[in-house]
Scaffold this motif. Structure first.
Motif, short mmCIF file in Angstrom:
data_model
loop_
_atom_site.label_atom_id
_atom_site.label_comp_id
_atom_site.label_asym_id
_atom_site.label_seq_id
_atom_site.Cartn_x
_atom_site.Cartn_y
_atom_site.Cartn_z
N ASP A 205 58.96 47.43 48.25
CA ASP A 205 59.95 46.56 48.41
C ASP A 205 59.56 45.07 48.51
OD1 ASP A 205 58.84 46.85 50.78
OD2 ASP A 205 60.70 47.22 51.95
N GLN A 206 58.14 44.92 48.41
CA GLN A 206 57.62 43.46 48.58
C GLN A 206 56.43 43.35 47.74
OE1 GLN A 206 56.78 42.27 52.73
NE2 GLN A 206 58.94 42.76 53.22
N VAL A 207 56.21 42.56 46.70
CA VAL A 207 55.30 42.30 45.94
C VAL A 207 54.56 41.05 46.04
CG1 VAL A 207 55.96 44.01 44.26
CG2 VAL A 207 56.62 41.64 43.92
N ARG A 208 55.10 40.08 46.80
CA ARG A 208 54.66 38.59 46.93
C ARG A 208 53.39 38.62 47.32
NH1 ARG A 208 54.63 33.91 45.61
NH2 ARG A 208 55.08 32.11 46.99
N PRO A 209 52.70 39.47 48.24
CA PRO A 209 51.35 39.28 48.43
C PRO A 209 50.45 39.98 47.40
CG PRO A 209 52.46 40.40 50.31
CD PRO A 209 53.45 40.33 49.08
N LEU A 210 50.95 40.50 46.64
CA LEU A 210 49.92 41.00 45.40
C LEU A 210 49.92 40.03 44.32
CD1 LEU A 210 51.29 44.60 45.00
CD2 LEU A 210 49.07 43.76 46.05
N GLN A 211 50.64 39.00 44.25
CA GLN A 211 50.72 38.04 43.21
C GLN A 211 49.81 36.80 43.33
OE1 GLN A 211 54.78 36.87 43.45
NE2 GLN A 211 55.50 38.58 41.95
N THR A 212 48.53 37.27 43.07
CA THR A 212 47.52 36.14 42.92
C THR A 212 46.24 36.58 42.04
OG1 THR A 212 45.59 35.11 44.49
CG2 THR A 212 46.28 37.60 44.72
N THR A 213 45.57 35.71 41.46
CA THR A 213 44.63 36.20 40.54
C THR A 213 43.56 37.06 40.91
OG1 THR A 213 44.98 33.78 39.44
CG2 THR A 213 43.18 35.01 38.80
N ARG A 214 43.35 37.94 40.24
CA ARG A 214 42.28 38.93 40.55
C ARG A 214 41.38 38.98 39.29
NH1 ARG A 214 43.66 40.57 45.56
NH2 ARG A 214 45.84 40.89 45.98
N TRP A 215 39.97 38.98 39.63
CA TRP A 215 39.01 39.21 38.47
C TRP A 215 38.60 40.62 38.16
CZ3 TRP A 215 39.52 34.95 35.66
CH2 TRP A 215 39.95 33.76 36.37
N ALA A 216 38.61 41.13 37.10
CA ALA A 216 38.32 42.44 36.93
C ALA A 216 36.76 42.92 37.31
CB ALA A 216 38.24 42.82 35.30
N ASP B 241 39.88 45.08 48.31
CA ASP B 241 40.87 44.35 49.29
C ASP B 241 42.33 44.51 48.58
OD1 ASP B 241 38.82 43.24 51.02
OD2 ASP B 241 39.08 41.27 49.80
N LEU B 242 42.54 44.74 47.34
CA LEU B 242 43.61 44.94 46.65
C LEU B 242 44.09 46.60 47.09
CD1 LEU B 242 45.79 44.32 44.73
CD2 LEU B 242 44.48 45.37 42.97
#
Length: 57
Positions: A16-27, A35-36
């Protein structure tokens, strides 16, 4: 984000919340991947608790 939402939905998990996931992550960032995974666990647990509280009301 779409791939993550799809994979979670296949397992019956809806966040119900995705804002904390919206960041650049490198493969190739293994620490970032760990951390993810921790963050996803926290968000899933929190969403489940909110859902259960909503059903109790």
């Amino acid at each position: 984000m779409l791939a993550l939402a799809f994979a979670l939905a296949r397992e019956g998990v809806v966040l119900d919340q995705v804002r904390p996931l919206q960041t650049t992550r490198w493969a190739d960032d293994t620490e970032g991947a760990a951390d993810l995974a921790v963050l996803l666990g926290i968000l899933i647990t929190a969403a489940e608790r909110r859902l259960l509280r909503g059903r109790e009301s």
